[in-house]
Motif scaffolding. Structure first.
Motif, mmCIF file in Angstrom:
data_model
loop_
_atom_site.group_PDB
_atom_site.id
_atom_site.type_symbol
_atom_site.label_atom_id
_atom_site.label_comp_id
_atom_site.label_asym_id
_atom_site.label_seq_id
_atom_site.Cartn_x
_atom_site.Cartn_y
_atom_site.Cartn_z
ATOM 1 N N ARG A 1 42.543 -39.018 -28.809
ATOM 2 C CA ARG A 1 41.340 -38.309 -29.661
ATOM 3 C C ARG A 1 41.128 -38.875 -31.235
ATOM 4 O O ARG A 1 42.225 -39.125 -31.643
ATOM 5 C CB ARG A 1 41.615 -36.778 -29.752
ATOM 6 C CG ARG A 1 41.553 -36.233 -28.332
ATOM 7 C CD ARG A 1 42.172 -35.175 -28.159
ATOM 8 N NE ARG A 1 42.368 -35.050 -26.780
ATOM 9 C CZ ARG A 1 41.729 -34.130 -25.931
ATOM 10 N NH1 ARG A 1 40.757 -33.328 -26.457
ATOM 11 N NH2 ARG A 1 41.736 -33.998 -24.577
ATOM 12 N N GLU B 1 29.738 -39.220 -27.898
ATOM 13 C CA GLU B 1 30.923 -39.273 -27.380
ATOM 14 C C GLU B 1 31.085 -40.140 -26.008
ATOM 15 O O GLU B 1 31.866 -40.916 -25.953
ATOM 16 C CB GLU B 1 31.340 -37.866 -26.828
ATOM 17 C CG GLU B 1 31.277 -36.682 -27.954
ATOM 18 C CD GLU B 1 32.208 -36.611 -28.997
ATOM 19 O OE1 GLU B 1 33.237 -37.610 -28.903
ATOM 20 O OE2 GLU B 1 32.120 -36.154 -30.066
ATOM 21 N N ASN C 1 36.695 -35.112 -27.864
ATOM 22 C CA ASN C 1 37.714 -35.506 -28.926
ATOM 23 C C ASN C 1 38.115 -34.128 -29.573
ATOM 24 O O ASN C 1 38.602 -34.328 -30.919
ATOM 25 C CB ASN C 1 36.780 -36.418 -29.926
ATOM 26 C CG ASN C 1 36.659 -37.847 -29.693
ATOM 27 O OD1 ASN C 1 37.998 -38.443 -29.249
ATOM 28 N ND2 ASN C 1 35.817 -38.347 -29.358
#
Lengths: 378, 451
Positions: free
Chosen positions: A149, B363, A115
């Motif tokens: 993102r 993530e 990200n």
């Protein structure tokens, strides 16, 4: 438990990637590896030796423990965070010699970059960014991520610091700075999971004389110095060590100069990118030194800062630069190239011969309109 | 009919009130433990009983207690983990809601054994009404002299406090629970130090599940050795299983760990079979984090043995062909269920509940969710399945706390056992939107290797 620690020998031997080193008991694997130095040292994005309690979060420093200790030589089943695992006598650690570690680290780097906006071309941290270094060393060329993102709004936290949450890797270092250096922390981590963010919650200014150290500890460009914002690329600036008598802090800093101009003031960093210690105390600097003393006359210059020669910052030589030889006329039988536009007619910049300047070019030299004043400085 | 130790009296009218509970033989174990046993003897009884942690990991409780550091002049704490947030698990809720005094009784005995003068119940925020039930039970116990100073004249002081969480799954992880209990953000701590050395407020702490503590009552009443006679092998005693999904009788059942999985699903005493004549496709035997098993591997192990409802038998074959007892959240899926959809739901849950402290989990969970959503909605690629496998592999074992593993295992197991279904979703995106893959071959008998 306390008794066991007392009984442990004062110095223990640990083998990291087949190199044995003797360290005091209670040292972490990462710090033992730093004593060896070089490639053996695992990268660390969140651990900061001067901040108590930091580390363990980014997982880039994972290592394999092939033997727990001389007394109990069983291997540890999982990879361990070297920054938070203390060495035992006879411990055998594998870092770059372990495929498992390399594989896991590549995974972590991929996760960290998932990200990340990769806006290095406009990021003030580029050139001294730990994530950049990590990406070059352990990252892959492409990404397998096909989704948008996550993004956040830029946030001003006080008049001197800007927060780019998009770039943040949630290392928590800045929260430890606020906890341990300032009297009151007004920012922290909001939300959780992949939408967690560093914030002051209601865009409150962080107003503390040591808050600027958050910029120094930030491994990426998430917290940047607003007084330096877009002023220059770090590799165009010249770092020099300087000091002044400061009533609040140690006053030992690095000035990032261009010519005589001081573009930025930071604390001095050691080879691991951490603030240097003086007499066992970390050399944090106060906001007065960092943001307000931007004249060379405020400081006593000690000399150029030693920068790792692999760093892009040390590429900023101006003297004795080798100019490539112009060969067009030779190969074209004396014909000059036909230019669509002569850049010298449009821009003042290119009238300066940078390699002939005695020091770095500064805005002074660009301020003129005529040839003669630029000649004056030459 | 298996023996019931915990829920035997659960259906007595008004068992929630102290008077009825006492009349039914409640608080006998406190009298026995405090008057006739030393703290070490209580711990010894627990060791003899072979009781294993009922929260999920199945670690022997007696051993956990013996690891508790006992430095002079430092208080020790018992914290009961009632942050029951695992999808599919609701056994502690039942226990606390219907017989709260059983937990209080177990806590007094455990506090005595561990030397904890202030014990805590950390209850999940969503169980708001149970907080009141517990607080009322504590108040009744205090008024009747079971809590407070000098209990039964033995000189032992004990008090119990209930603390509500704010609805975070991560606070069920013991160190995150302690952080939350201390009033901080519920981020798991980095271990070591373990809570047994440095737990709540930096003092030695034992964190146990509600059911584990409740099991102390029958262990003390009947003796550890008697308790150990129930069950098979190292799976001693009784276990509460919260059964849900496609079964006729969802609910909380107490089993004595001697029955087979098949019996548990199909017998009228327990789940009562699968409704509408549908067929068993898959099952998650221990709460959402443990690997899912297809019907053929659920009922029989890879070696061809009958799979029993025990810690060992459910884990037989490791993660390749087995699963885990976990927290006892038994989720049954019939042939109308879509494993891809189900895996997506779990991935979404773990993404939402990840604390965001360490990067692989923060993530990776979100990434897995997005890929699974693509596959589920017909936008997936064949390479996504391998990518998913790679992501879960890089999360598992590389995180601070077990939430990373818990997020990785369901995805890994779903791909391992149901890859055909994932591939069908990719190759038939249109059809996958209209119908489910069905049972396919997931209930077919497996070829048993001849020994």
């Amino acid at each position: 438990m306390a008794d066991e620690i007392k009984k442990a020998p004062a110095a223990v031997k640990v083998t990291i990637d087949n190199i044995t080193v003797e360290v005091p008991a209670g040292t972490t694997i990462l710090n033992a590896a730093r004593q060896i130095g070089g490639d053996v040292t695992p990268p660390a994005m969140c651990y900061y030796s001067k901040l108590e309690g930091s580390g363990g979060k980014c997982r880039t420093c994972l290592v394999e423990v092939a033997a727990g200790s001389a007394a109990d030589p069983r291997p540890m089943p999982k990879l361990v965070a070297s920054c938070r695992t203390t060495v035992m006598d006879g411990m055998v650690v594998k870092n770059i010699t372990s495929d498992r570690v390399q594989d896991a680290r590549a995974g972590v780097v991929e996760f960290l970059l998932l990200n990340h906006p990769l806006d290095c071309p406009v990021c003030d941290q580029a050139g001294e960014c730990h994530l950049q270094d990590l990406g070059y060393e352990h990252g892959k060329e492409g990404t397998r991520y096909e989704f948008n993102r996550r993004t956040f709004e830029k946030e001003d936290i006080g008049p001197t610091i800007q927060l780019h949450m998009n770039r943040c890797i949630l290392c928590y270092r800045c929260t430890y700075v606020a906890d341990q250096l300032t009297d009151n922390r007004v920012h922290g981590v909001l939300d959780r999971g992949d939408h967690a963010q560093i914030s002051t919650y209601i865009s409150k200014a962080i107003d503390n004389n040591f808050s600027g150290n958050m910029i120094d500890v930030c491994p990426v460009g998430a917290l940047t110095d607003k007084t330096f914002r877009f002023k220059n690329r770090v590799w165009f600036t010249k770092p020099v060590d300087a000091h002044r008598d400061c009533p609040d802090c140690c006053g030992k800093v690095t000035l990032w100069q261009r010519g005589d101009e001081v573009l930025r003031v930071t604390a001095r960093k050691d080879e691991w990118g951490e603030v240097k210690s003086y007499d066992g105390k970390p050399g944090w600097i106060c906001n007065t030194c960092r943001f307000e003393k931007k004249k060379a006359s405020d400081w006593t210059i000690e000399g150029p800062t030693v920068i790792n020669r692999h760093s892009v910052i040390s590429q900023g030589h101006y003297l004795n630069k080798q100019q490539p030889k112009e060969t067009i006329q030779e190969v074209m039988g004396g014909l000059k190239p036909r230019l669509l536009m002569d850049i010298h007619e449009v821009s003042e910049v290119n009238k300066l011969e940078l390699s002939e300047l005695p020091g770095a070019a500064t805005s002074q030299q660009y301020k003129t309109n005529s040839n003669e004043s630029s000649n004056k400085t030459v | 009919m298996g023996r019931k130790l915990l829920l035997e009296k659960a259906h007595v009218e008004n068992i929630r009130s102290y008077d009825v509970y006492r009349k039914e033989g409640g608080y006998r174990s406190v009298e026995k433990a405090l008057k006739t046993l030393s703290p070490d003897q209580v711990t010894e009884e627990v060791k003899k009983s072979g009781l294993r942690g009922r929260g999920g990991a199945g670690f022997p409780t007696g051993m956990k207690w013996s690891f508790l550091a006992k430095p002079e002049g430092v208080p020790r704490y018992l914290v009961v983990n009632a942050d029951e947030s695992e999808p599919g698990t609701f056994k502690d809720r039942y226990l606390m809601e219907f017989i709260p005094h059983l937990l209080i009784e177990g806590m007094i005995v455990s506090s005595y054994a561990l030397g904890s003068n202030n014990s805590y119940i950390y209850i999940r925020g969503e169980y708001a009404w149970i907080t009141h039930i517990l607080e009322q039970a504590i108040e009744e116990a205090r008024q009747n002299g079971w809590l407070g100073k000098n209990i039964l004249g033995t000189g032992f002081d004990c008090d119990i406090f209930v603390q509500r969480g704010a609805g975070a799954y991560i606070c069920g992880e013991e160190t995150a629970l302690l952080e939350s209990l201390e009033g901080k953000r519920g981020n798991p701590r980095i271990k070591p130090p373990f809570p047994a050395v440095k737990g709540l407020w930096g003092c030695p702490t034992v964190v146990n599940n509600v059911e584990t503590i409740a099991a102390l009552v029958p262990i003390i009443n009947e003796g550890g050795e008697e308790y150990a006679k129930i069950g098979i092998g190292k799976s001693t005693g009784t276990k509460l299983i919260s059964a849900c999904g496609n079964i006729n009788k969802p609910g909380v059942y107490e089993i004595d760990m001697t029955i087979s999985v098949e019996e548990f699903i199909y017998s009228d005493e327990y789940c009562g079979g699968i409704p509408k004549g549908r067929k068993l496709k898959a099952c998650i035997p221990g709460g959402s984090s443990v690997p899912i098993l297809p019907a053929n591997l659920l009922l029989k192990t890879a070696k061809g043995e009958t799979r029993m409802m025990t810690y060992e038998s459910l884990a037989d074959g490791g993660f390749a062909t087995g699963s885990m007892m976990g927290s006892g959240g038994f989720i049954v899926m019939d042939d109308s269920q879509c494993v891809v959809r189900h895996t997506y739901t779990l991935a979404r849950f773990y993404r939402h509940e990840s604390c965001g402290q360490c990067s692989p989990c923060r993530e990776g969970t979100g990434w897995m969710e997005k890929i699974l959503w693509n596959i589920e909605t017909g936008k997936g690629k064949m390479s996504d399945i391998d990518l998913l496998w790679d992501i879960q592999r890089k999360i598992e074992g590389n995180t601070i706390c077990p939430l990373g593993d818990a997020a990785a295992w369901p995805v890994a197991a779903a791909i391992r056992h149901f890859r055909d279904e994932f591939e069908w979703h990719v190759t038939n995106p249109q059809e996958a939107q209209q119908r489910n893959y069905g049972l396919a071959h997931y209930a077919d008998a497996l070829a048993v290797p001849v020994a």
